[in-house]
Design an enzyme around this catalytic site. Structure first.
Site, short mmCIF file in Angstrom:
data_model
loop_
_atom_site.label_atom_id
_atom_site.label_comp_id
_atom_site.label_asym_id
_atom_site.label_seq_id
_atom_site.Cartn_x
_atom_site.Cartn_y
_atom_site.Cartn_z
N MET A 1 -29.30 -23.62 -12.98
CA MET A 1 -29.35 -22.16 -12.91
C MET A 1 -28.34 -21.54 -13.88
O MET A 1 -27.47 -22.22 -14.42
CB MET A 1 -29.06 -21.70 -11.48
CG MET A 1 -30.06 -22.21 -10.46
SD MET A 1 -31.75 -21.65 -10.74
CE MET A 1 -31.62 -19.95 -10.19
N ASP B 1 -41.73 -21.87 -14.04
CA ASP B 1 -40.27 -21.76 -14.07
C ASP B 1 -39.73 -22.54 -12.88
O ASP B 1 -40.46 -23.31 -12.25
CB ASP B 1 -39.84 -20.28 -14.03
CG ASP B 1 -38.41 -20.08 -14.52
OD1 ASP B 1 -37.50 -20.08 -13.66
OD2 ASP B 1 -38.20 -19.94 -15.73
N ALA C 1 -30.50 -26.15 -21.38
CA ALA C 1 -31.77 -25.47 -21.13
C ALA C 1 -31.66 -24.28 -20.20
O ALA C 1 -32.59 -23.48 -20.11
CB ALA C 1 -32.77 -26.47 -20.55
N ALA C 2 -30.56 -24.15 -19.48
CA ALA C 2 -30.42 -23.05 -18.52
C ALA C 2 -30.47 -21.70 -19.23
O ALA C 2 -29.97 -21.55 -20.35
CB ALA C 2 -29.12 -23.19 -17.75
N LYS D 1 -40.60 -11.44 -17.09
CA LYS D 1 -40.27 -12.51 -16.15
C LYS D 1 -40.70 -12.06 -14.76
O LYS D 1 -40.82 -10.86 -14.49
CB LYS D 1 -38.77 -12.79 -16.15
CG LYS D 1 -38.40 -14.18 -15.67
CD LYS D 1 -38.65 -15.24 -16.73
CE LYS D 1 -38.16 -16.61 -16.28
NZ LYS D 1 -38.30 -17.62 -17.34
N ARG E 1 -40.32 -17.48 -11.34
CA ARG E 1 -39.29 -18.26 -10.63
C ARG E 1 -39.48 -18.04 -9.13
O ARG E 1 -39.44 -16.90 -8.64
CB ARG E 1 -37.91 -17.80 -11.07
CG ARG E 1 -36.76 -18.50 -10.37
CD ARG E 1 -35.44 -18.27 -11.09
NE ARG E 1 -35.46 -18.93 -12.41
CZ ARG E 1 -34.39 -19.01 -13.20
NH1 ARG E 1 -33.24 -18.47 -12.84
NH2 ARG E 1 -34.48 -19.62 -14.37
#
Length: 366
Positions: A249, A126, A269-270, A91, A55
């Site tokens: 978000m 992302d 989908a968040a 992540k 991200r």
């Protein structure tokens, strides 16, 4: 995962993360020449190497970025487990505004950083990164998935992520209204970027009416241009819709927001949609069904997992469509056992991880 957002510093002893399941590794990296500042969090590698997207986001400060990457990486552990994938959870975040900071040099520096982790972490796309960026990252590390087809990847994962959310939403409609169809339902999509845009296309094809919301006016203009009849607004969460689909978000579902929600089903989908675990109980008390985010949005990781084994796209699509069955299992289990859907999904994921951990430590497997 349903974890509270706070503003602590550091990794250890955090009240917003379970003490009994700490992250395996958290690594910081910076490259002064390119301005790169990145954090990779590896939560768990019991099932396999940690896979999760990168991200690129203008975080308020380092503490906020760390909280986000810790929460997101733990969510990836559960996402891979509930999808039945041989992958762990990880992540990464890059601190900064991609619109002004993203350069090939910075992405290559980040790729070299990923390479130093020796395959314990595999990166993907992302918020703020795309397949073109992953192509650049892939020049200096083999531990990357989601590149363009021409570069040997499977391409943008947004369509498969949207397909998974769509299938989960159908399963949610089955639980709420008794029919696995969205025809005649009004769906409010909050966030119409890569995934939200694709989701709108699927919803319209299934006969749903769509209201789109986004803080980005350009994203809304694209929706108006491409999808006839879609209404647009700045915010969706308190509108009179049947289904609310958060696709931007995380932490959008707060205790204060719950009282304004009029939808009967929430599925989007968040990641990390609940600002605090207690929010799901508040939703349930108001008769609102929530599909756990990491169950619904697993299509992207299913695609990139397939990329690692060179699976054909029709095979990948079939696996993504099974998110419908997984969601049915979670919601039916929750109803049968008198538990929240989040707890039911956690139970499925944790059982798979515990089983794998037991096999690895059994004397018969040594």
């Amino acid at each position: 995962m349903t974890l509270a957002i706070e503003r602590p510093v550091g990794v250890f002893g955090r009240k917003d993360l379970p003490d009994d399941w700490a992250h395996e590794q958290v690594t910081y990296f910076q490259d002064p020449e390119t301005g790169l500042r990145a954090i990779v969090a590896i939560h768990d590698t019991t099932l396999g190497p940690a896979l999760g997207g990168t991200r690129f986001y203008p975080y308020e400060d380092e503490s906020v970025a760390l909280t986000d990457v810790l929460r997101l990486s733990q969510g990836m552990t559960y996402k891979s487990a509930v999808a039945g994938l041989p992958l762990g959870g990880g992540k990464a975040v890059i601190l900064g505004d991609p619109a002004t900071m993203k350069t090939q040099a910075l992405l290559e520096a980040y790729g070299r950083f990923v390479q130093t982790l020796g395959g314990r972490y595999i990166t993907a796309g992302d918020v703020g990164t795309n397949s073109d960026d992953l192509d650049v990252i892939g020049r200096v590390t083999e531990h990357v998935v989601g590149r363009n087809v021409a570069a040997g990847g499977s391409g943008d994962s947004a369509p498969m992520t949207a397909l998974g959310v769509f299938q989960a939403m159908r399963a949610g409609a089955r639980a709420v209204w008794g029919v696995p169809s969205l025809a005649g339902r009004t769906v409010g999509v909050e966030g119409v970027g890569k995934v939200g845009y694709q989701l709108i296309d699927l919803l319209i094809a299934d006969g749903a009416s769509v209201v789109a919301g986004d803080v980005n006016s350009s994203a809304l203009e694209r929706v108006v241009h491409d999808f006839r009849g879609v209404r647009t607004t700045g915010s969706i969460i308190d509108l009179d819709v049947d289904i609310y689909a958060p696709c931007a978000m995380g932490a959008i579902l707060t205790g204060g927001a719950v009282v304004d929600i009029r939808a009967k089903l929430i599925c989007g989908a968040a990641n990390n949609q609940l600002a605090h675990p207690a929010v799901e109980r508040q939703l349930a008390d108001r008769g609102i069904t929530w599909v756990p985010d990491y169950v619904a949005n697993g299509g992207g990781i299913i695609q990139v997992a397939g990329e690692r084994e060179s699976a054909a796209m029709d095979q990948v699509r079939a696996r993504v469509e099974k998110i419908f069955d997984t969601t049915v299992e979670v919601l039916d289990t929750a109803k049968r056992e008198g538990m929240l859907a989040g707890a039911a999904a956690d139970t499925v994921a944790e059982a798979r991880i515990s089983s794998s951990r037991a096999r690895r430590t059994s004397p018969c497997t040594r």
